[in-house]
Design a protein around this motif. Structure first.
Motif, short mmCIF file in Angstrom:
data_model
loop_
_atom_site.label_atom_id
_atom_site.label_comp_id
_atom_site.label_asym_id
_atom_site.label_seq_id
_atom_site.Cartn_x
_atom_site.Cartn_y
_atom_site.Cartn_z
N TYR A 104 0.82 -1.21 0.00
CA TYR A 104 0.00 0.00 0.00
C TYR A 104 0.86 1.26 0.00
O TYR A 104 2.03 1.24 0.39
CB TYR A 104 -0.93 0.01 1.21
N GLN A 105 0.24 2.39 -0.41
CA GLN A 105 0.89 3.70 -0.32
C GLN A 105 0.39 4.51 0.88
O GLN A 105 0.94 5.56 1.19
CB GLN A 105 0.67 4.51 -1.60
N GLY A 106 -0.67 4.06 1.49
CA GLY A 106 -1.18 4.71 2.69
C GLY A 106 -2.10 3.76 3.42
O GLY A 106 -2.69 2.85 2.82
N GLN A 107 -2.23 3.93 4.73
CA GLN A 107 -3.09 3.05 5.50
C GLN A 107 -3.49 3.73 6.79
O GLN A 107 -2.90 4.72 7.20
CB GLN A 107 -2.38 1.73 5.78
N SER A 108 -4.52 3.20 7.39
CA SER A 108 -4.95 3.71 8.69
C SER A 108 -5.43 2.54 9.53
O SER A 108 -6.31 1.79 9.11
CB SER A 108 -6.09 4.73 8.51
N GLY A 109 -4.82 2.37 10.70
CA GLY A 109 -5.30 1.43 11.69
C GLY A 109 -4.80 0.01 11.61
O GLY A 109 -5.22 -0.84 12.41
N LEU A 133 -6.85 0.85 3.48
CA LEU A 133 -5.58 0.77 2.76
C LEU A 133 -5.73 1.56 1.47
O LEU A 133 -6.80 1.57 0.87
CB LEU A 133 -5.23 -0.69 2.44
N ARG A 134 -4.64 2.21 1.02
CA ARG A 134 -4.69 3.00 -0.22
C ARG A 134 -3.63 2.52 -1.19
O ARG A 134 -2.46 2.34 -0.83
CB ARG A 134 -4.45 4.48 0.08
N PHE A 135 -4.02 2.33 -2.47
CA PHE A 135 -3.13 1.87 -3.52
C PHE A 135 -3.24 2.85 -4.68
O PHE A 135 -4.32 3.02 -5.27
CB PHE A 135 -3.50 0.45 -3.96
N ASP A 136 -2.15 3.51 -5.02
CA ASP A 136 -2.15 4.56 -6.04
C ASP A 136 -1.90 3.99 -7.43
O ASP A 136 -1.18 3.01 -7.59
CB ASP A 136 -1.08 5.61 -5.73
N LEU A 161 -13.12 3.92 -5.12
CA LEU A 161 -12.22 4.54 -6.08
C LEU A 161 -12.05 6.03 -5.81
O LEU A 161 -13.04 6.76 -5.67
CB LEU A 161 -12.74 4.33 -7.50
N ASP A 162 -10.77 6.46 -5.70
CA ASP A 162 -10.36 7.87 -5.68
C ASP A 162 -10.72 8.62 -4.42
O ASP A 162 -10.29 9.76 -4.24
CB ASP A 162 -10.92 8.61 -6.91
N SER A 163 -11.48 8.03 -3.52
CA SER A 163 -11.80 8.65 -2.25
C SER A 163 -12.23 7.56 -1.27
O SER A 163 -13.00 6.67 -1.65
CB SER A 163 -12.92 9.68 -2.39
N PRO A 164 -11.78 7.63 -0.02
CA PRO A 164 -12.20 6.61 0.96
C PRO A 164 -13.66 6.73 1.36
O PRO A 164 -14.18 5.85 2.05
CB PRO A 164 -11.27 6.86 2.15
N THR A 165 -14.32 7.82 0.93
CA THR A 165 -15.73 7.99 1.25
C THR A 165 -16.63 7.82 0.03
O THR A 165 -17.84 8.04 0.12
CB THR A 165 -15.97 9.37 1.88
N ALA A 166 -16.06 7.46 -1.13
CA ALA A 166 -16.87 7.20 -2.32
C ALA A 166 -17.74 5.96 -2.10
O ALA A 166 -17.46 5.12 -1.24
CB ALA A 166 -15.98 7.01 -3.54
N THR A 192 -11.59 -0.42 2.10
CA THR A 192 -12.11 0.01 3.39
C THR A 192 -12.79 -1.17 4.07
O THR A 192 -13.20 -2.14 3.42
CB THR A 192 -13.09 1.18 3.23
N PHE A 193 -12.93 -1.08 5.38
CA PHE A 193 -13.40 -2.21 6.16
C PHE A 193 -14.46 -1.72 7.15
O PHE A 193 -14.21 -0.79 7.92
CB PHE A 193 -12.21 -2.86 6.89
N THR A 194 -15.63 -2.33 7.08
CA THR A 194 -16.77 -1.88 7.86
C THR A 194 -17.35 -3.03 8.66
O THR A 194 -17.55 -4.13 8.12
CB THR A 194 -17.85 -1.31 6.93
N SER A 195 -17.60 -2.78 9.93
CA SER A 195 -18.14 -3.81 10.81
C SER A 195 -19.06 -3.17 11.83
O SER A 195 -18.90 -2.00 12.18
CB SER A 195 -17.02 -4.57 11.53
N GLY A 196 -20.00 -3.94 12.31
CA GLY A 196 -20.87 -3.45 13.36
C GLY A 196 -20.28 -3.61 14.75
O GLY A 196 -20.90 -3.21 15.73
N GLN A 197 -19.08 -4.18 14.83
CA GLN A 197 -18.42 -4.39 16.12
C GLN A 197 -17.04 -3.74 16.08
O GLN A 197 -16.43 -3.59 15.02
CB GLN A 197 -18.27 -5.90 16.42
N PRO A 198 -16.51 -3.37 17.24
CA PRO A 198 -15.18 -2.74 17.27
C PRO A 198 -14.02 -3.72 17.11
O PRO A 198 -12.90 -3.30 16.83
CB PRO A 198 -15.14 -2.07 18.65
N ALA A 199 -14.28 -5.02 17.25
CA ALA A 199 -13.19 -6.00 17.22
C ALA A 199 -12.64 -6.15 15.81
O ALA A 199 -13.36 -6.02 14.81
CB ALA A 199 -13.70 -7.35 17.72
#
Length: 476
Positions: A351-356, A380-383, A415-420, A456-463
């Motif tokens: 990846y070129q960028g990541q969070s968490g 994760l971000r891949f350019d 694509l092109d935005s983590p909120t798209a 991006t990764f979405t879950s209803g739980q924090p684990a």
């Protein structure tokens, strides 16, 4: 480095270990751990030098007052106390805290007196108009070594190289709307550089204040503390949508697009005269306290370790930045020479960028590493991923999960935005263990052309609910 509103209360969920970062072919890259250099690097072809300081001068002298303002005290007149962040030091213009070293460097050194009171230094450029012209890219760069101190002795150290929107001067209460670009932040002697954008309103807003929109990674080749590294920021106005990018030693690790922020907030932070630059070493405050989980500095913190700055420079390019896209002259389905073929096996750790997330060795047949500890809100971000002219319509990923019963989540492609809106997604739950790998396919909306791909990764739980080894795209 917010110096205006109480803001650095973030405590990263995990410290980022982006050891597999992709290296971008940038012209203005200097060797990370080499000794301080006497001169600026040469201006690359196609760029123009806008402003610079290489801190040449007599040992003990303050930086040139034609270029720099030395801030003193614990706040701007009429501004938030403790520079708005809860930092505990008093800034001075004393040679004990700030001065040239006679060898082409600026040194900013925190001190503690016999009564336990901390002092340090902070400077900002006289100029407050750093901004790219329409269609151009502005590059702000500094080569420096953060204080060479780690462990308990480093608790509370907060060196920073950053920029603030010009309307902040004289107002002091219009942050974060005027914008802030944190080009380099480091806290508590951790081998990590943070790059952060602040904008909009506080709390919340498009920049998730007071945390901001940020990413971080370890310094390449040598630790941030043990050598000089080049920290850079680009504001690219060369395309139809502007982009901000952060680099360490030429390796991009963070970006923010105009579309992520929205027209109103983007206008507020870019339609004014420009930005001024700052260098400082704070002690304590919301950011180092948040990372440590308790108040800093402590009795164990050792004073006297300087941030050493070799140069600061600003360049502007009429040709704009390189986003990893474009055509290399091959067939329609060929990837660009500096891009990534969407139909190849794309390793998650590249990846070129990541969070968490974090990296670990994998027991999967491919060997190498996988991305681990992925949970709700991570990404994760891949350019420069090139899908070609024939639309890709399927996404496949190699995943594993040892999540407990009832814990699951979605793996999504944007694509092109983590909120798209996602173009593809699939659900994953326990696969039998964190190294029990399965390849999961998912249909996707047809995609052509070159894009920044966000997983991006979405879950209803924090684990945490999934590990990722690789992914790919195909036409069927």
């Amino acid at each position: 480095m917010e110096s205006h509103q109480p803001s650095r209360n973030r405590r990263p969920r995990r410290l980022l270990a982006a050891l597999g970062a992709f290296v971008l072919p940038l012209a203005m890259v200097t060797t990370a751990s080499s000794p301080a250099q006497a001169d600026l690097p040469p201006t690359p072809e196609g760029w123009n030098l806008v402003w610079s300081d290489d801190f040449e001068g007599q040992a003990g002298a303050l930086p040139d007052s034609d270029d720099w303002i030395v801030d003193t005290g614990t706040s701007y007149p009429g501004g938030p106390a403790n520079w708005g962040t809860g930092e505990v030091q008093t800034y001075t213009d004393s040679p004990d805290n700030i001065g040239l070293d006679g060898q082409g460097n600026l040194r900013i050194t925190p001190r503690r007196d016999a009564s336990g009171q901390w002092t340090s230094a902070r400077i900002e450029t006289q100029r407050a108009d750093f901004k790219p012209a329409d269609g151009e890219t502005l590059r702000i760069e500094g080569r420096l070594q953060v204080p060479d101190i780690t462990g308990e002795e480093a608790l509370g150290y907060w060196p920073a190289f950053w920029a603030l929107g010009s309307p902040y001067r004289g107002e002091y209460w219009n942050w974060p709307a005027v914008g802030e670009f944190d080009i380099m932040e480091n806290v508590n002697g951790i081998d990590s550089v943070w790059g952060v954008l602040h904008c909009g309103v506080d709390p919340g807003g498009p920049c998730n204040e007071t945390e901001g929109l940020g990413d971080s990674r370890a310094c390449p080749d040598s630790t941030c503390q043990s050598g000089f590294h080049t920290y850079s920021f680009e504001w690219d106005r060369s395309g139809s949508s502007s982009q901000l990018r952060w680099y360490v030693d030429g390796q991009q690790y963070h970006s923010v697009d105009e579309a992520q922020i929205g027209a109103s907030a983007w206008s507020d932070m870019t339609d004014h005269a420009g930005y001024f630059l700052l260098l400082n070493v704070a002690m304590g405050g919301a950011f180092p306290d948040g990372v440590q989980g308790s108040a800093t500095p402590t009795d164990a913190t050792r004073p006297g370790e300087p941030m050493i700055v070799d140069y600061v420079a600003v360049w502007e390019s009429g040709s704009g930045g390189d986003d990893g896209g474009g055509d290399d002259g091959g067939g329609d389905d060929d990837p660009p020479s500096d891009g990534v073929d969407a139909r190849s096996t794309i390793q998650a750790e590249d990846y070129q960028g990541q969070s968490g997330t974090e990296l670990e060795s994998t027991s999967d047949t491919s060997g190498g590493q996988n991305v681990t500890r992925i949970g709700d809100g991570d990404r994760l971000r891949f350019d420069g991923v090139d899908f070609g002219a024939t639309a890709a319509q399927q996404f496949k990923a190699r995943v594993a999960s040892g999540s407990p019963e009832g814990v699951s989540g979605l793996v999504e492609v944007r694509l092109d935005s983590p909120t798209a809106e996602p173009v593809a997604s699939f659900a994953v739950a326990d696969t039998g263990g964190w190294q029990s790998w399965q390849t999961v396919p998912a249909n996707m909306s047809p995609v052509t052309g070159t894009h920044t791909v966000y997983l991006t990764f979405t879950s209803g739980q924090p684990a945490d609910f999934v590990n990722l080894n690789w992914f790919t795209f195909s036409t069927d």
